[in-house]
Design an enzyme around this catalytic site. Structure first.
Site, mmCIF file in Angstrom:
data_model
loop_
_atom_site.group_PDB
_atom_site.id
_atom_site.type_symbol
_atom_site.label_atom_id
_atom_site.label_comp_id
_atom_site.label_asym_id
_atom_site.label_seq_id
_atom_site.Cartn_x
_atom_site.Cartn_y
_atom_site.Cartn_z
ATOM 1 N N CYS A 1 0.829 -1.206 0.000
ATOM 2 C CA CYS A 1 0.000 0.000 0.000
ATOM 3 C C CYS A 1 0.868 1.262 0.000
ATOM 4 O O CYS A 1 1.497 1.555 -0.996
ATOM 5 C CB CYS A 1 -0.984 -0.029 1.176
ATOM 6 S SG CYS A 1 -2.333 1.164 1.011
ATOM 7 N N HIS B 1 -3.709 -5.234 0.414
ATOM 8 C CA HIS B 1 -3.214 -5.716 1.715
ATOM 9 C C HIS B 1 -3.289 -7.234 1.785
ATOM 10 O O HIS B 1 -4.366 -7.803 1.996
ATOM 11 C CB HIS B 1 -4.036 -5.097 2.853
ATOM 12 C CG HIS B 1 -3.770 -3.641 3.063
ATOM 13 N ND1 HIS B 1 -2.792 -3.179 3.919
ATOM 14 C CD2 HIS B 1 -4.337 -2.549 2.509
ATOM 15 C CE1 HIS B 1 -2.777 -1.854 3.887
ATOM 16 N NE2 HIS B 1 -3.711 -1.445 3.039
ATOM 17 N N GLU C 1 -2.196 -9.046 4.118
ATOM 18 C CA GLU C 1 -2.223 -9.486 5.520
ATOM 19 C C GLU C 1 -3.622 -9.666 6.074
ATOM 20 O O GLU C 1 -3.806 -10.305 7.115
ATOM 21 C CB GLU C 1 -1.428 -8.515 6.409
ATOM 22 C CG GLU C 1 -2.029 -7.133 6.589
ATOM 23 C CD GLU C 1 -1.645 -6.146 5.507
ATOM 24 O OE1 GLU C 1 -1.751 -4.930 5.756
ATOM 25 O OE2 GLU C 1 -1.231 -6.582 4.408
ATOM 26 N N GLY D 1 -1.360 -14.951 37.837
ATOM 27 C CA GLY D 1 -2.313 -16.026 37.633
ATOM 28 C C GLY D 1 -2.728 -16.139 36.184
ATOM 29 O O GLY D 1 -3.399 -17.089 35.791
ATOM 30 N N ASP E 1 0.308 -14.920 30.567
ATOM 31 C CA ASP E 1 1.608 -14.326 30.251
ATOM 32 C C ASP E 1 2.630 -14.533 31.370
ATOM 33 O O ASP E 1 3.732 -15.027 31.127
ATOM 34 C CB ASP E 1 1.451 -12.830 29.961
ATOM 35 C CG ASP E 1 0.470 -12.560 28.833
ATOM 36 O OD1 ASP E 1 0.256 -13.469 28.021
ATOM 37 O OD2 ASP E 1 -0.097 -11.455 28.795
#
Length: 510
Positions: A79, A167, A169, A222, A225
């Site tokens: 783009c 695009h 993606e 908790g 991650d």
């Protein structure tokens, strides 16, 4: 790591999607702002230029130096990136007569070229630009067109430099993944070796070298991650890791005790610290969302500093920072994207705190974090847990924070989350929670008039939190949950359901 892709970000809303699509091909990618690129690009085997809200026709158009990239490395402009390559190499970019946005179909495809192998005529692509390439540079070859966009794809002769005005993606471009794979694998020669197992092996080895025999403090929440970060560090340094789970007074109902119990079977050295009063004191009277986040981040650091004094030779603070946290916290001065919100675990430490930062997940998206956890054999109940914001319920209570408001929201949240689990809906939702609004409304309970709080329920589906759609929960479920909340939680007489998507809204309300 030599087998990776550099994505130069010009501020496009789709830049993160480019990185994710590349990684779905098992190829590692990194996003860097166009105005602060790596000084040494020798480590990258290919470069992608993102789209942008800017126009190449303006004086302030993003204009990076590509002298060490173009003609020397495989380069793909998407783009704005394609228009940039055309405009600054003798082509012509003009404002389009009609905004070229949405679905289109390729009407002409040079499928004999490696770049467009297995991309068929009539393949659907996604357009999103107001400018268009009217004339290609002289040393280029046209590769694809649509009915409205003649120069939809092109190649510079004698070098592996390509431009596309659509695009690849986004999912709307049906052969977009094929285009990216052709460019990265068949043209650039990248190996598809970016896998969870490979990440674990390389990260564990890197952590061992980085940390040596020093000790690390990690704040557990908790959530997915911090739990995956803890297991990676545990694999690397074992007993040198000291985990701390802080009760900031803003957790879900009974979460402090249940999370500590959950970690017992993981072999981690975990200490629970109840600092709820300290956090609530710091938040007293504060209504501004950013100031609330900053206050919570400051107290977290202070608590960790206090605890680090109790761990002899502790020199590192580990955090479960992931890539969307880093991307969303980039300021306008540090890159082309505006700050959406700050994250309490992103950024440096105050001068008085001598711990060094280690962030083993900071280049991973959420779905990648889960796959890494699975590859290490972690329990599915931990990996399947909904994301929960680091600042906790503080950013789900709009306005100032009080112990009473926290208690109300904890009860509401518990009814909502438990209801999702009992109805078999929890695993179909990426993230769910309740918001306590600074609004009182009139209601009737029995024969009495009430004037009490309104709560908003939120449930979204997403892959990594960068974009999200609201979940169409069954009306019967919402009806039951609303009745349960109003009947069981004193102080609430109205329940609403949030049907906003991200963008334009965010997942959390603050």
């Amino acid at each position: 790591m030599q087998n990776k892709v550099l994505i130069l970000d010009f501020g496009s809303q789709y830049t993160q999607l480019i990185a994710r699509r590349v990684r779905e091909l098992n190829i590692y990618s990194e996003i860097k702002p166009f105005n602060n690129p790596p000084k040494d690009v020798s480590a990258y085997k290919a470069v992608i230029l993102s789209g942008s809200p800017h126009s190449v026709r303006t004086e302030d158009a993003p204009h990076p130096d590509l002298s060490e990239i173009k003609g020397k490395k495989p380069l793909l402009g998407i783009c704005y990136g394609a228009q940039y390559l055309a405009h600054f190499n003798g082509g012509s970019v003009e404002k389009s007569n009609t905004r070229e946005y949405g679905r289109a179909n390729l009407s002409h495809v040079v499928s004999a070229t490696t770049f467009l192998t297995n991309v068929n005529t009539n393949s659907q692509v996604w357009m999103s630009h107001a400018d268009t390439i009217k004339k290609l540079p002289e040393n280029t070859t046209l590769l694809a067109s649509t009915h409205d966009v003649e120069n939809a794809a092109f190649k510079f002769n004698g070098e592996e430099t390509y431009g596309i005005q659509f695009h690849p993606e986004v999912y709307h471009s049906t052969d977009g993944k094929t285009v990216l794979e052709n460019f990265l694998v068949k043209i650039a020669g990248l190996e598809q070796d970016w896998t969870p197992d490979a990440f674990v092996d390389t990260t564990v080895a890197s952590l061992k070298e980085q940390i040596g025999d020093e000790r690390v403090i990690l704040g557990l929440s908790g959530g997915v991650d911090s739990s995956v970060a803890a297991m990676l560090l545990h694999k690397a340094i074992g007993s040198q890791l000291h985990c701390i789970f802080v009760n900031n007074g803003l957790l879900r109902k009974n979460e402090f005790s249940s999370v500590l119990e959950q970690y017992k079977g993981m072999g981690l050295n975990v200490k629970g610290v109840d600092a709820s009063a300290r956090f609530l004191d710091a938040l007293a009277g504060e209504s501004d969302p950013e100031k609330k986040r900053k206050a919570i981040g400051r107290v977290f650091i202070e608590v960790f500093d206090d605890e680090s004094q109790l761990v002899e030779n502790a020199t590192w603070l580990a955090q479960g920072t992931i890539y969307p946290d880093v991307i969303e916290s980039v300021s306008a001065t540090g890159g082309p994207s505006a700050t959406i919100k700050s994250h309490h675990n992103v950024g440096g430490l105050p001068d008085y705190m001598k711990l060094k930062i280690v962030e083993p997940l900071k280049m991973l998206f959420k779905d990648e974090v889960r796959r890494v956890g699975k590859s290490m054999g972690m329990d599915g109940s931990i990996l399947g847990r909904h994301p929960f914001p680091g600042p906790g319920l503080a950013i789900r209570i709009l306005g100032d924070i009080t112990a009473e408001k926290v208690s109300i929201l904890q009860e509401v949240d518990a009814i909502f989350i438990d209801g999702l689990k009992k109805s078999g809906l929890y695993d179909k939702v990426w993230q769910a929670g309740a918001m306590l609004l600074p609004v009182n409304s009139v209601g009737v309970m029995g024969d009495e008039r009430t004037y009490e709080k309104c709560v908003a329920l939120r449930a979204v589906e997403s892959t990594d939190g960068m974009t999200a759609d609201w979940v169409n929960l069954p009306y019967e479920f919402l009806q039951k949950i609303s009745n349960d909340i109003i009947n069981k939680v004193k102080g609430v007489n109205r329940v609403v359901y949030d049907i906003s998507s991200k963008p334009p809204a965010t997942i959390e309300w603050e």
